[in-house]
Each structure stands twice: as C-alpha cells, then as structure tokens.
Design an enzyme around this catalytic site. Sequence first.
Site, mmCIF file in Angstrom:
data_model
loop_
_atom_site.group_PDB
_atom_site.id
_atom_site.type_symbol
_atom_site.label_atom_id
_atom_site.label_comp_id
_atom_site.label_asym_id
_atom_site.label_seq_id
_atom_site.Cartn_x
_atom_site.Cartn_y
_atom_site.Cartn_z
ATOM 1 C CE LYS A 22 36.079 14.602 3.121
ATOM 2 N NZ LYS A 22 34.754 15.094 2.841
ATOM 3 C CE LYS A 26 36.765 19.840 6.359
ATOM 4 N NZ LYS A 26 35.835 20.318 5.416
ATOM 5 C CE LYS A 79 27.889 19.609 6.267
ATOM 6 N NZ LYS A 79 28.705 19.051 5.194
HETATM 7 N N1 AQP Z 1 35.845 23.951 8.870
HETATM 8 C C1 AQP Z 1 35.594 24.640 7.777
HETATM 9 N N2 AQP Z 1 36.123 25.872 7.600
HETATM 10 C C2 AQP Z 1 35.858 26.582 6.477
HETATM 11 N N3 AQP Z 1 35.075 26.132 5.476
HETATM 12 C C3 AQP Z 1 34.521 24.918 5.616
HETATM 13 N N4 AQP Z 1 33.710 24.190 4.826
HETATM 14 C C4 AQP Z 1 33.437 23.016 5.438
HETATM 15 N N5 AQP Z 1 34.058 22.941 6.609
HETATM 16 C C5 AQP Z 1 34.748 24.099 6.760
HETATM 17 C C6 AQP Z 1 33.218 24.644 3.537
HETATM 18 O O1 AQP Z 1 31.814 24.460 3.518
HETATM 19 C C7 AQP Z 1 31.409 24.125 2.195
HETATM 20 C C8 AQP Z 1 30.541 22.923 2.241
HETATM 21 O O2 AQP Z 1 31.299 21.840 2.681
HETATM 22 P P1 AQP Z 1 30.738 20.388 2.513
HETATM 23 O O3 AQP Z 1 29.690 20.158 3.507
HETATM 24 O O4 AQP Z 1 30.324 20.146 1.119
HETATM 25 O O5 AQP Z 1 31.966 19.420 2.732
HETATM 26 P P2 AQP Z 1 33.081 19.362 3.796
HETATM 27 O O6 AQP Z 1 34.127 20.374 3.471
HETATM 28 O O7 AQP Z 1 33.535 17.938 3.810
HETATM 29 O O8 AQP Z 1 32.348 19.768 5.154
HETATM 30 P P3 AQP Z 1 32.316 19.008 6.509
HETATM 31 O O9 AQP Z 1 31.527 19.798 7.448
HETATM 32 O O10 AQP Z 1 33.715 18.647 6.937
HETATM 33 O O11 AQP Z 1 31.495 17.729 6.178
HETATM 34 P P4 AQP Z 1 31.851 16.205 6.360
HETATM 35 O O12 AQP Z 1 32.126 16.042 7.831
HETATM 36 O O13 AQP Z 1 30.626 15.499 5.920
HETATM 37 O O14 AQP Z 1 33.058 15.906 5.507
HETATM 38 C C9 AQP Z 1 32.664 23.935 1.368
HETATM 39 O O15 AQP Z 1 32.895 25.089 0.575
HETATM 40 C C10 AQP Z 1 33.739 23.763 2.404
HETATM 41 O O16 AQP Z 1 35.017 24.216 1.935
#
Ligand code: AQP
Length: 336
Positions: free
Chosen positions: A113, A197, A200
């Site tokens: 990150k 992956k 968001k």
């Molecule tokens: N692409 C993904 N595939 C499977 N699981 C996912 N999760 C997130 N993206 C994927 C799972 O969703 C839960 C919540 O995630 P989060 O929002 O707390 O954090 P993150 O993993 O950082 O999600 P994003 O969408 O990638 O957000 P940003 O862009 O803000 O960093 C978790 O259980 C995660 O594993």
Amino acid sequence: MKKKRVFSGVQPTGNLHLGNYLGAIDNFVNLQNKFECIYCVVDLHAITNHQDPKQLKSNILETVASFVASGLSTEKNIIFNQASVAAHSELAWIFNCVSRIGWMNRMTQFKEKAGSNKENASVGLLVYPNLMAADILIYKATHVPVGEDQKQHLELTRDIAKKFNNDFKCKDFFPIVEPLISKDIPRVMSLRNGKKKMSKSDDSDYSRINLKDDKDLINLKIKKATTDADSIPSEISGLKDRAEAKNLLSIYASINKTNLEKVLKDFGGKNFSTLKSSLSETIIEKICPIGKEITKLLQDEKYLTTILKKGTNKADLIAKENIKEIYNLIGLTKFT
Ligand code: AQP
C-alpha cells in the site's frame, strides 16, 4: 461451552464492489447463522489514507446500507462503526506498545500500500495491523473470516495476544483467534488487469462491478473486461498465465456457487462472448436487487443511523467491560 464470536470489518473507502461481496459480505451472511457476529464499518482504518470528510460520512452510511441490503440481519448481528466505540483506539495504543517494530516491518500489505513512497506514508498505515488486532481482541473474538491478504495480519493478532498474556501474566486472557478460511472464497481481480485485485480505490470504474451498478453498466463492464485471444480451456491447466480468463471464470463459479472445474466443463471450447453474456446475466440477477435495496435504504438516513446506534450500544457494553480489565492488568487507572 462459550459461544464462538466472529469479528470482521469493511472500510468505508467507497462504493462496495463485487470483490467485497463475493470475498467477504456473502460469507458474513452465512456466518450469522452459526456464530455470534460483530460486523464493523472500520472508519478509523479508512483514514490511514486521506478521506474527504463529507464523503467519508456518506460512505459509512452506504457501507451499512450495503450490509443490510446483502442480507445481514440487524437483530442477529452487532453492526456499528469503529469510531463510535472509543475502546478500539485505546486498545490500539496499548498494542502499539506491545507489538514490536520488527513485526510491523515484516507486514507485506504496508509495503504494497505504501509503494515506493514509504517515507511519505502515514504512521497509521504502518501500525494499521495493531488497530486491527485491537478491533478483534477488544471483543475477545475467537474467529475471523480472512482472505489470503489478511492472513499475515491475523498471525500478528495471535502474536500480540500471546505477548500480552505473557507480559501481564494473564494466561488465556486474550483468546488466540482462529482464521475462518474457506477455499471457495475467491480473490476477485480487476476486470482490466487480472493481476491486480478488484478495489474500491482503483482509478478506473471499469475495473470493478459496484453493488449499485445498473443492468446496462454491468453488461458494458463485462463486455469490456479484458480477456485473451484463445478460447476457453476445458482443464484448469489451460488457464496458466491467463489471469484475466481465470478471473472471469472464477467469478462465474463463485456467483453460481459452483467450482472452476465444473465451469470449465460447461464452457470449455467456447469463446469468451458466450461466457460474458452468461456472466452478465448472473451478476445482474444477483447484484441488481442488492443495488436497488441499497439505493432505497440510503433514502432513510434515520433508519441507518438507528442501526449504528443500536449496534454501538451493544458493542460498547462488551468493549467497556474488557478495556476496564485490560487497564487493571496493565496498572492504568481512569480517575473518573
Ligand atoms: N477483490 C477482492 N476479492 C475478494 N475479497 C475482497 N475484499 C476486498 N477486495 C476484495 C474483501 O472485502 C473485505 C473488506 O475489504 P476492505 O474494504 O476493508 O479493504 P480492502 O481489502 O482494502 O478493499 P478494497 O476494495 O481494495 O478497498 P481499498 O481500495 O480502499 O483498499 C475484506 O475482507 C477483504 O478481504
């Protein structure tokens, strides 16, 4: 026997997408029938990267709406936001003092990150795993559903619990939390790049399916999703070095609650346009009703804040009792 307690959280960093749904929330819905579950909108984690204050406030409500629209019961589960329960931050500070710098330096998610600009990343991003340990242990949660990407943080939570129990001579005070890993839970990848992956914060909206996307947009995004020139193989070995193809087929398997082998049997030899039209259809069938419900719930802000207040009261009760014991063990006193 003590009831097993699950804790998990989602960051309010934007619209929830298909990856969040298939990788986390759909599983939360299954778990609510087997465990006592605490589902938290982790807004304090979100601010490890700058968030627009107005947007953050609305993202918190939208995350709650997404939980409820996806089928999480507000009766069965405790649903609340992290900033409402002060004990998360209090315990996180204590864990900053228990956890070791060497442990933090090994966390691969920080490296990913922070990227090449590590010196400019927030200290919060570095110590994020200590806050995550506090989120879990303030409720003495016994189980955490985790994807591959969070396994290392959960291992750290176990190390912190062991060190605390040992340092303060309170064997078994914090449980050694168990991961709930399901091999059927996919890591959903970006529709534009199968090695990244679905996220968001990806600049391209075409990289993800948002839970609120309508039928036409879902059709368009799937149509535009990157694939390759070869046809669909019948065996998994035929997906080697074909990340984008594997991603679409895995999404199809996951949303239809089947496995990749079966999907390859059905689609082997066919071209991607056939897969894409079936995939769009299933995503629309599953996601659009959720999206419509989110939109409806967002019109009733009072209802959403009532859910958060009710959840906060329940969470705060458990957390306050535990933080009192933790302060006692450490020798800290609140003279109130
Ligand atoms: N692409 C993904 N595939 C499977 N699981 C996912 N999760 C997130 N993206 C994927 C799972 O969703 C839960 C919540 O995630 P989060 O929002 O707390 O954090 P993150 O993993 O950082 O999600 P994003 O969408 O990638 O957000 P940003 O862009 O803000 O960093 C978790 O259980 C995660 O594993």
